[in-house]
Design a protein around this motif. Structure first.
Motif, short mmCIF file in Angstrom:
data_model
loop_
_atom_site.label_atom_id
_atom_site.label_comp_id
_atom_site.label_asym_id
_atom_site.label_seq_id
_atom_site.Cartn_x
_atom_site.Cartn_y
_atom_site.Cartn_z
N ARG A 101 18.73 25.86 9.16
CA ARG A 101 18.32 24.49 9.45
C ARG A 101 18.49 24.24 10.94
NH1 ARG A 101 18.75 21.08 4.64
NH2 ARG A 101 19.07 22.47 2.86
N THR A 102 17.88 23.17 11.41
CA THR A 102 18.02 22.85 12.83
C THR A 102 19.39 22.26 13.15
OG1 THR A 102 16.96 20.72 12.46
CG2 THR A 102 15.56 22.53 13.22
N PHE A 103 20.00 21.61 12.14
CA PHE A 103 21.31 21.01 12.36
C PHE A 103 21.94 20.63 11.04
CE2 PHE A 103 24.57 18.92 14.74
CZ PHE A 103 24.94 17.82 14.00
N THR A 104 23.18 20.97 10.84
CA THR A 104 23.95 20.52 9.70
C THR A 104 25.43 20.67 9.98
OG1 THR A 104 24.31 20.73 7.32
CG2 THR A 104 23.92 22.77 8.53
N MET A 105 26.22 19.86 9.29
CA MET A 105 27.67 19.96 9.38
C MET A 105 28.27 20.51 8.09
SD MET A 105 28.58 16.42 11.33
CE MET A 105 27.65 15.41 10.20
N ILE A 106 27.42 20.85 7.13
CA ILE A 106 27.87 21.29 5.81
C ILE A 106 28.03 22.80 5.80
CG2 ILE A 106 27.33 21.31 3.36
CD1 ILE A 106 25.63 18.79 3.88
N SER A 107 29.24 23.27 5.58
CA SER A 107 29.50 24.70 5.67
C SER A 107 28.66 25.51 4.69
CB SER A 107 30.99 24.98 5.46
OG SER A 107 31.39 24.61 4.15
N GLY A 108 28.40 24.95 3.51
CA GLY A 108 27.62 25.66 2.51
C GLY A 108 26.18 25.91 2.90
N LEU A 109 25.72 25.22 3.95
CA LEU A 109 24.34 25.39 4.41
C LEU A 109 24.24 26.35 5.59
CD1 LEU A 109 23.03 21.72 4.11
CD2 LEU A 109 22.77 23.62 2.50
N TYR A 110 25.35 26.97 5.94
CA TYR A 110 25.32 27.99 6.98
C TYR A 110 25.09 29.35 6.34
CZ TYR A 110 26.43 24.81 10.71
OH TYR A 110 26.36 23.80 11.64
N ASN A 111 24.21 30.13 6.93
CA ASN A 111 23.74 31.37 6.32
C ASN A 111 24.46 32.62 6.84
OD1 ASN A 111 21.11 29.43 6.87
ND2 ASN A 111 21.18 30.27 4.81
N TYR A 112 24.95 32.53 8.05
CA TYR A 112 25.59 33.70 8.65
C TYR A 112 26.88 33.27 9.34
CZ TYR A 112 20.95 35.67 7.96
OH TYR A 112 19.77 36.09 7.41
N TRP A 113 27.89 34.15 9.26
CA TRP A 113 29.21 33.84 9.80
C TRP A 113 29.71 35.00 10.65
CZ3 TRP A 113 31.82 29.24 8.71
CH2 TRP A 113 31.20 28.41 7.78
N GLY A 114 30.44 34.65 11.70
CA GLY A 114 31.12 35.66 12.47
C GLY A 114 32.40 36.09 11.80
N GLN A 115 33.10 37.03 12.41
CA GLN A 115 34.31 37.59 11.82
C GLN A 115 35.54 36.73 12.11
OE1 GLN A 115 33.08 38.53 14.67
NE2 GLN A 115 34.84 38.68 16.07
N GLY A 116 35.41 35.82 13.04
CA GLY A 116 36.51 34.92 13.37
C GLY A 116 37.32 35.41 14.55
N THR A 117 37.91 34.45 15.26
CA THR A 117 38.79 34.76 16.36
C THR A 117 40.01 33.84 16.27
OG1 THR A 117 38.93 35.06 18.78
CG2 THR A 117 37.65 33.18 18.00
N GLN A 118 41.18 34.42 16.47
CA GLN A 118 42.43 33.69 16.30
C GLN A 118 42.72 32.83 17.53
OE1 GLN A 118 44.77 33.67 13.58
NE2 GLN A 118 45.63 31.96 14.77
N VAL A 119 43.05 31.59 17.29
CA VAL A 119 43.54 30.70 18.34
C VAL A 119 44.93 30.23 17.93
CG1 VAL A 119 43.24 28.46 19.46
CG2 VAL A 119 41.26 29.94 19.06
#
Length: 123
Positions: A101-119
């Motif tokens: 989508r062009t814009f969303t705040m809903i995590s379930g609508l995200y299709n791809y994720w990175g591996q994460g980085t620790q802060v």
């Protein structure tokens, strides 16, 4: 194959700053919205911020408003998260994500994720 690779995490003292980057590959980056989410130990993943495909629209969780800034460089296929005035409660693994989508705040609508980085923010 779509890939998202985060970088820039680390250990910082309270009040300090960090800049996270997320480089995307495998698709036309400028067509898609991007977001940052985080997950602290023992807690569910939560929304941090999102930016539209063009960069014209952004939104933030109340907990980070005024301290964090999301931006993107479509020429570099990269989204950034500038984090200022960090607090110990910002400690988490931060994930970038891409939505078709062009814009969303809903995590379930995200299709791809990175591996994460620790802060980690020390008091």
């Amino acid at each position: 194959q779509v890939q998202l690779v985060e970088s820039g995490g680390g250990l910082v003292q309270a009040g300090g700053s960090l800049r996270l980057s997320c480089a995307a590959s495998g698709l036309t980056f400028s067509n898609y919205g991007m977001g940052w989410f985080r997950q602290a130990p023992g807690k569910e993943r939560e929304f941090v911020t999102a930016i539209s495909s063009s960069g014209a629209i952004t939104d933030y969780a109340d907990s980070v408003k005024g301290r964090f800034t999301i931006s993107r460089d479509n020429a570099k296929n990269t989204v950034y998260l500038q984090m200022n005035s960090l607090k110990p409660e910002d400690t988490a693994v931060y994930f970038c994500a891409l939505t078709r989508r062009t814009f969303t705040m809903i995590s379930g609508l995200y299709n791809y994720w990175g591996q994460g980085t620790q802060v980690t923010v020390s008091s």
